[in-house]
Design a protein around this motif. Structure first.
Motif, PDB file in Angstrom:
ATOM      1  N   MET A 132     -16.447  17.604   4.534  1.00  0.00           N
ATOM      2  CA  MET A 132     -16.923  17.401   3.149  1.00  0.00           C
ATOM      3  C   MET A 132     -17.042  18.742   2.420  1.00  0.00           C
ATOM      4  O   MET A 132     -17.635  19.681   2.930  1.00  0.00           O
ATOM      5  N   PHE A 133     -16.458  18.774   1.241  1.00  0.00           N
ATOM      6  CA  PHE A 133     -16.569  20.000   0.453  1.00  0.00           C
ATOM      7  C   PHE A 133     -17.816  19.955  -0.417  1.00  0.00           C
ATOM      8  O   PHE A 133     -18.276  18.883  -0.791  1.00  0.00           O
ATOM      9  N   ASN A 134     -18.332  21.143  -0.738  1.00  0.00           N
ATOM     10  CA  ASN A 134     -19.468  21.225  -1.658  1.00  0.00           C
ATOM     11  C   ASN A 134     -18.913  21.269  -3.087  1.00  0.00           C
ATOM     12  O   ASN A 134     -18.448  22.300  -3.565  1.00  0.00           O
ATOM     13  N   LYS A 135     -18.957  20.112  -3.749  1.00  0.00           N
ATOM     14  CA  LYS A 135     -18.320  20.003  -5.073  1.00  0.00           C
ATOM     15  C   LYS A 135     -19.004  20.889  -6.104  1.00  0.00           C
ATOM     16  O   LYS A 135     -18.369  21.393  -7.015  1.00  0.00           O
ATOM     17  N   GLU A 136     -20.325  21.048  -5.957  1.00  0.00           N
ATOM     18  CA  GLU A 136     -21.034  21.841  -6.970  1.00  0.00           C
ATOM     19  C   GLU A 136     -20.546  23.291  -6.930  1.00  0.00           C
ATOM     20  O   GLU A 136     -20.293  23.904  -7.968  1.00  0.00           O
ATOM     21  N   ILE A 137     -20.408  23.817  -5.724  1.00  0.00           N
ATOM     22  CA  ILE A 137     -19.937  25.199  -5.605  1.00  0.00           C
ATOM     23  C   ILE A 137     -18.525  25.316  -6.177  1.00  0.00           C
ATOM     24  O   ILE A 137     -18.200  26.263  -6.897  1.00  0.00           O
ATOM     25  N   LEU A 138     -17.689  24.337  -5.888  1.00  0.00           N
ATOM     26  CA  LEU A 138     -16.309  24.385  -6.397  1.00  0.00           C
ATOM     27  C   LEU A 138     -16.275  24.325  -7.921  1.00  0.00           C
ATOM     28  O   LEU A 138     -15.497  25.026  -8.566  1.00  0.00           O
ATOM     29  N   LYS A 139     -17.153  23.501  -8.494  1.00  0.00           N
ATOM     30  CA  LYS A 139     -17.194  23.401  -9.962  1.00  0.00           C
ATOM     31  C   LYS A 139     -17.605  24.739 -10.576  1.00  0.00           C
ATOM     32  O   LYS A 139     -17.058  25.164 -11.589  1.00  0.00           O
ATOM     33  N   ILE A 140     -18.603  25.370  -9.962  1.00  0.00           N
ATOM     34  CA  ILE A 140     -19.075  26.659 -10.481  1.00  0.00           C
ATOM     35  C   ILE A 140     -17.946  27.692 -10.387  1.00  0.00           C
ATOM     36  O   ILE A 140     -17.680  28.433 -11.331  1.00  0.00           O
ATOM     37  N   LEU A 141     -17.252  27.710  -9.264  1.00  0.00           N
ATOM     38  CA  LEU A 141     -16.169  28.682  -9.078  1.00  0.00           C
ATOM     39  C   LEU A 141     -14.989  28.401  -9.998  1.00  0.00           C
ATOM     40  O   LEU A 141     -14.317  29.317 -10.458  1.00  0.00           O
ATOM     41  N   GLU A 142     -14.754  27.126 -10.278  1.00  0.00           N
ATOM     42  CA  GLU A 142     -13.644  26.772 -11.162  1.00  0.00           C
ATOM     43  C   GLU A 142     -13.863  27.364 -12.552  1.00  0.00           C
ATOM     44  O   GLU A 142     -12.948  27.793 -13.226  1.00  0.00           O
ATOM     45  N   ARG A 143     -15.149  27.422 -12.940  1.00  0.00           N
ATOM     46  CA  ARG A 143     -15.474  27.982 -14.242  1.00  0.00           C
ATOM     47  C   ARG A 143     -15.414  29.504 -14.240  1.00  0.00           C
ATOM     48  O   ARG A 143     -15.015  30.128 -15.202  1.00  0.00           O
ATOM     49  N   ASP A 144     -15.893  30.082 -13.154  1.00  0.00           N
ATOM     50  CA  ASP A 144     -15.951  31.533 -13.075  1.00  0.00           C
ATOM     51  C   ASP A 144     -15.749  31.972 -11.630  1.00  0.00           C
ATOM     52  O   ASP A 144     -16.681  31.979 -10.828  1.00  0.00           O
ATOM     53  N   GLY A 145     -14.511  32.339 -11.316  1.00  0.00           N
ATOM     54  CA  GLY A 145     -14.167  32.693  -9.938  1.00  0.00           C
ATOM     55  C   GLY A 145     -14.713  34.035  -9.499  1.00  0.00           C
ATOM     56  O   GLY A 145     -14.560  34.414  -8.346  1.00  0.00           O
ATOM     57  N   LYS A 146     -15.326  34.768 -10.433  1.00  0.00           N
ATOM     58  CA  LYS A 146     -15.823  36.092 -10.083  1.00  0.00           C
ATOM     59  C   LYS A 146     -17.234  36.083  -9.508  1.00  0.00           C
ATOM     60  O   LYS A 146     -17.743  37.098  -9.068  1.00  0.00           O
ATOM     61  N   LEU A 147     -17.898  34.931  -9.574  1.00  0.00           N
ATOM     62  CA  LEU A 147     -19.292  34.891  -9.110  1.00  0.00           C
ATOM     63  C   LEU A 147     -19.353  35.165  -7.610  1.00  0.00           C
ATOM     64  O   LEU A 147     -18.501  34.726  -6.847  1.00  0.00           O
ATOM     65  N   THR A 148     -20.386  35.865  -7.211  1.00  0.00           N
ATOM     66  CA  THR A 148     -20.551  36.191  -5.791  1.00  0.00           C
ATOM     67  C   THR A 148     -21.299  35.057  -5.089  1.00  0.00           C
ATOM     68  O   THR A 148     -22.009  34.279  -5.748  1.00  0.00           O
ATOM     69  N   PRO A 149     -21.174  34.968  -3.753  1.00  0.00           N
ATOM     70  CA  PRO A 149     -21.942  33.949  -3.040  1.00  0.00           C
ATOM     71  C   PRO A 149     -23.440  34.051  -3.323  1.00  0.00           C
ATOM     72  O   PRO A 149     -24.140  33.041  -3.412  1.00  0.00           O
ATOM     73  N   GLY A 150     -23.941  35.274  -3.492  1.00  0.00           N
ATOM     74  CA  GLY A 150     -25.374  35.464  -3.786  1.00  0.00           C
ATOM     75  C   GLY A 150     -25.745  34.816  -5.115  1.00  0.00           C
ATOM     76  O   GLY A 150     -26.785  34.148  -5.230  1.00  0.00           O
ATOM     77  N   GLN A 151     -24.903  35.029  -6.115  1.00  0.00           N
ATOM     78  CA  GLN A 151     -25.188  34.443  -7.435  1.00  0.00           C
ATOM     79  C   GLN A 151     -25.129  32.916  -7.363  1.00  0.00           C
ATOM     80  O   GLN A 151     -25.978  32.226  -7.918  1.00  0.00           O
ATOM     81  N   ILE A 152     -24.108  32.419  -6.679  1.00  0.00           N
ATOM     82  CA  ILE A 152     -23.974  30.958  -6.585  1.00  0.00           C
ATOM     83  C   ILE A 152     -25.134  30.369  -5.790  1.00  0.00           C
ATOM     84  O   ILE A 152     -25.650  29.296  -6.116  1.00  0.00           O
ATOM     85  N   ALA A 153     -25.570  31.109  -4.782  1.00  0.00           N
ATOM     86  CA  ALA A 153     -26.705  30.634  -3.983  1.00  0.00           C
ATOM     87  C   ALA A 153     -27.941  30.454  -4.861  1.00  0.00           C
ATOM     88  O   ALA A 153     -28.649  29.446  -4.780  1.00  0.00           O
ATOM     89  N   ALA A 154     -28.179  31.437  -5.732  1.00  0.00           N
ATOM     90  CA  ALA A 154     -29.348  31.348  -6.629  1.00  0.00           C
ATOM     91  C   ALA A 154     -29.221  30.165  -7.579  1.00  0.00           C
ATOM     92  O   ALA A 154     -30.201  29.507  -7.918  1.00  0.00           O
ATOM     93  N   MET A 155     -27.995  29.870  -7.979  1.00  0.00           N
ATOM     94  CA  MET A 155     -27.788  28.778  -8.935  1.00  0.00           C
ATOM     95  C   MET A 155     -27.886  27.400  -8.287  1.00  0.00           C
ATOM     96  O   MET A 155     -28.159  26.412  -8.961  1.00  0.00           O
ATOM     97  N   THR A 156     -27.601  27.352  -7.000  1.00  0.00           N
ATOM     98  CA  THR A 156     -27.568  26.032  -6.353  1.00  0.00           C
ATOM     99  C   THR A 156     -28.771  25.803  -5.448  1.00  0.00           C
ATOM    100  O   THR A 156     -28.958  24.695  -4.945  1.00  0.00           O
ATOM    101  N   GLY A 157     -29.547  26.849  -5.245  1.00  0.00           N
ATOM    102  CA  GLY A 157     -30.729  26.698  -4.396  1.00  0.00           C
ATOM    103  C   GLY A 157     -30.386  26.738  -2.914  1.00  0.00           C
ATOM    104  O   GLY A 157     -31.193  26.344  -2.085  1.00  0.00           O
ATOM    105  N   SER A 158     -29.176  27.229  -2.563  1.00  0.00           N
ATOM    106  CA  SER A 158     -28.866  27.370  -1.134  1.00  0.00           C
ATOM    107  C   SER A 158     -28.873  28.852  -0.773  1.00  0.00           C
ATOM    108  O   SER A 158     -29.189  29.702  -1.609  1.00  0.00           O
TER     109      SER A 158
END
Lengths: 161, 397
Positions: free
Chosen positions: A1-27
């Motif tokens: 199973m893929f994490n769709k939320e992370i993919l959606k965020i990356l689709e919008r802005d592929g430059k975000l770091t895992p740390g930034q995405i973690a803060a946005m998704t609560g993981s």
């Protein structure tokens, strides 16, 4: 199973770091990193790229959308001919379409002449191709959901309670 | 000889006592300072950072092309009231007669003002949890009523307690004014706690004015509509609007749904003051209800990501910050800075060019907090957090 939320965020802005995405998704950054790696490995994430407005850069390349009619082949249908076409470097995007033609091929070339040559020398002679219609792109207004002229500026007052 | 008594010459103020009774904003100086600065990252503004989705704008443009430039019914267009009635039934199971129980207003602000003026007599008390939106106490005072603020605390997630409300009830108490999800805290009331408040309202025969402007902006939970609690529809005026969920702040379209006699009284005041909401804005609102759902969901998902980012960022800096479950505000406790809310906001603006709103703007119990609106771009949010961290480290004692 893929994490769709992370993919959606990356689709919008592929430059975000895992740390930034973690803060946005609560993981955690580690979880995000693993999810991204899995998606990359399984080609759910195909590539990271920038959407460039070449008109601003002064690039003189030309783009053409070519409608291609083909005769489907036994067993493989349109796929074998589509593969022969998408293997050409000039073909940047290839779609199988419903309607009056079969394949839509987006081609990039240095000049109209180069595109014309590609069509007449390479694309049209492919066995099974029965016809082509070439449309040159005059201006790109919107691409991949982005308005090329720039985002609408939202003008807000600084503080309103 | 008769002596002539001096005529009393004390001059009466040109401003009415009622207008004079409204407390001026305590942060006027702060606003002026902000207006004079460039390069400020503003976490101060309480509105979406999106322009209204195109389909609503297009609908309004089309209506103008068609020459729909006349007044509508005082209550609002029948189509919009009908659609709102359907919307409230679908969402909460509430049945409102669009002909008599729904009124379209100029934003939820007008709906709030009308609800107060239609129900409050001089001296009536209205109980409200605090900190709260600045217009709540003002709307009561302007109706010659008396706002009674019930402080809520961070330790209880800024939720109201039914017992606190009951303890504040006097023979003059007329209504409870509640606004959840809350501005400025982002707090949301769990259903069971709201039910307890509803029970108090029923037992003491109180009206409830429920401002549900942020009802669509909730994260990971369901919004509980006050009017939909058992036995509450007949004593609740549901106040809502299009500004926040549909990014339509400038269109100024809100509504009130409630008991027939209250809506009728509100409509009387509305027809003598406003006449009707702007026609093209009502057309855009109708389009929002009919086709704007997808953009609401997209925006909510986006706010949710920013919410997590800012709350984590504020906590990493060292603030205590309860988790807001609604609206688009974080309300960190800034007492570790050793400054009052106003000083903190003013110095942060001067030294780091980040604008936040002091918690005291929303009532005295907001002291020790600032409101940060996270409806702003991700790079700006991140930069604001960097600046706030630098500011706090510099002043840490």
């Amino acid at each position: 199973m893929f994490n769709k939320e992370i993919l959606k965020i990356l689709e919008r802005d592929g430059k975000l770091t895992p740390g930034q995405i973690a803060a946005m998704t609560g993981s955690t950054a580690d979880e995000v990193g693993k999810a991204i790696k899995q998606a990359e490995d399984e080609r759910a994430i195909v590539k990271y790229k920038a959407l460039i407005n070449w008109d601003k850069v002064g690039n003189e390349h030309v783009w053409a959308l070519i409608e291609v009619k083909i005769t489907p082949q036994r067993d493989v249908g349109f796929d074998a001919i589509a593969e022969r076409i998408y293997r050409f470097d000039e073909a940047r995007t290839v779609y199988l379409m419903s309607g009056t033609y079969d394949l839509a091929v987006l081609v990039e070339g240095k000049s109209m002449q180069e595109v014309a040559e590609f069509v007449t020398r390479k694309l049209a002679p492919v066995e099974g191709v029965t016809g082509t219609t070439t449309h040159f792109v005059l201006k790109r207004y919107k691409e991949d959901g982005e308005i090329m002229a720039g985002k609408e500026e939202v003008k807000r007052q600084a503080v309103i309670l | 000889m008769t002596t002539i008594r001096p005529i009393k010459t004390e001059k009466r103020s040109r401003v009415s006592q009622r207008a004079d009774s409204i407390a001026p904003s305590g942060i006027r100086k702060f606003f002026d300072l902000l207006a004079s600065m460039d390069g400020v990252i503003s976490l101060g503004v309480g509105e979406p950072d999106y322009a209204t989705p195109w389909r609503m704008r297009e609908a309004a443009i089309y209506s103008l092309e068609q020459g729909r430039t006349m007044y509508t019914s005082n209550l609002g267009t029948p189509e919009l009231r009908q659609e709102l009635s359907r919307h409230l039934e679908q969402r909460y199971g509430l049945k409102y007669d669009p002909a008599t129980e729904i009124l379209i207003t100029i934003g939820v602000s007008e709906a709030l003002d009308l609800a107060m003026r239609a129900t409050i007599d001089p001296g009536d008390q209205v109980i409200m949890p605090a900190p709260c939106y600045v217009a709540y106490p003002a709307s009561v005072s302007l109706s010659a009523g008396e706002p009674v603020m019930i402080p809520t605390v961070e330790a209880s997630n800024f939720e109201i307690d039914a017992a606190d409300i009951e303890a504040a009830i006097t023979p003059r108490t007329r209504a409870i004014l509640s606004g959840y999800p809350a501005n400025p805290t982002g707090a949301v009331m769990p259903r069971e706690k709201l039910e307890a408040v509803a029970e108090v309202a029923r037992r003491h025969d109180l009206l409830v004015m429920s401002d549900e402007i942020y009802s669509r902006l909730v994260y990971g939970i369901e919004h509980t509509c006050f009017a939909a609690l058992p036995g509450m529809q007949e004593r609740t005026v549901l106040l809502g609007g299009f500004s926040k969920a549909y990014a339509m702040t400038g269109w100024r379209i809100g509504y009130a749904a409630g008991p027939r006699e209250i809506i009728a009284a509100m409509t009387k005041i509305h027809q003598y003051t406003i006449m009707c909401a702007p026609t093209m804005a009502q057309v855009a609102a109708l389009e929002a209800l009919r086709g704007g759902e997808e953009s609401v969901l997209e925006m909510v998902a986006d706010y949710n990501r920013r919410r997590k980012l800012i709350v984590k960022g504020l906590r990493d800096i060292g603030f205590s910050c309860f988790e807001p479950k609604g609206a688009f505000y974080a309300f960190p406790n800034i007492t570790i800075s050793g400054m009052s809310s106003e000083i903190f906001a003013e110095k942060l603006l001067q030294e780091e060019k980040v604008a936040v709103v002091p918690g005291t703007a929303f009532g005295a119990c907001g002291e020790g907090f600032v409101r940060c609106c996270y409806a702003t771009s991700l790079p700006e949010l991140e930069e604001a957090l960097v600046r706030i961290r630098r500011f706090v480290n510099k002043h840490r004692t």
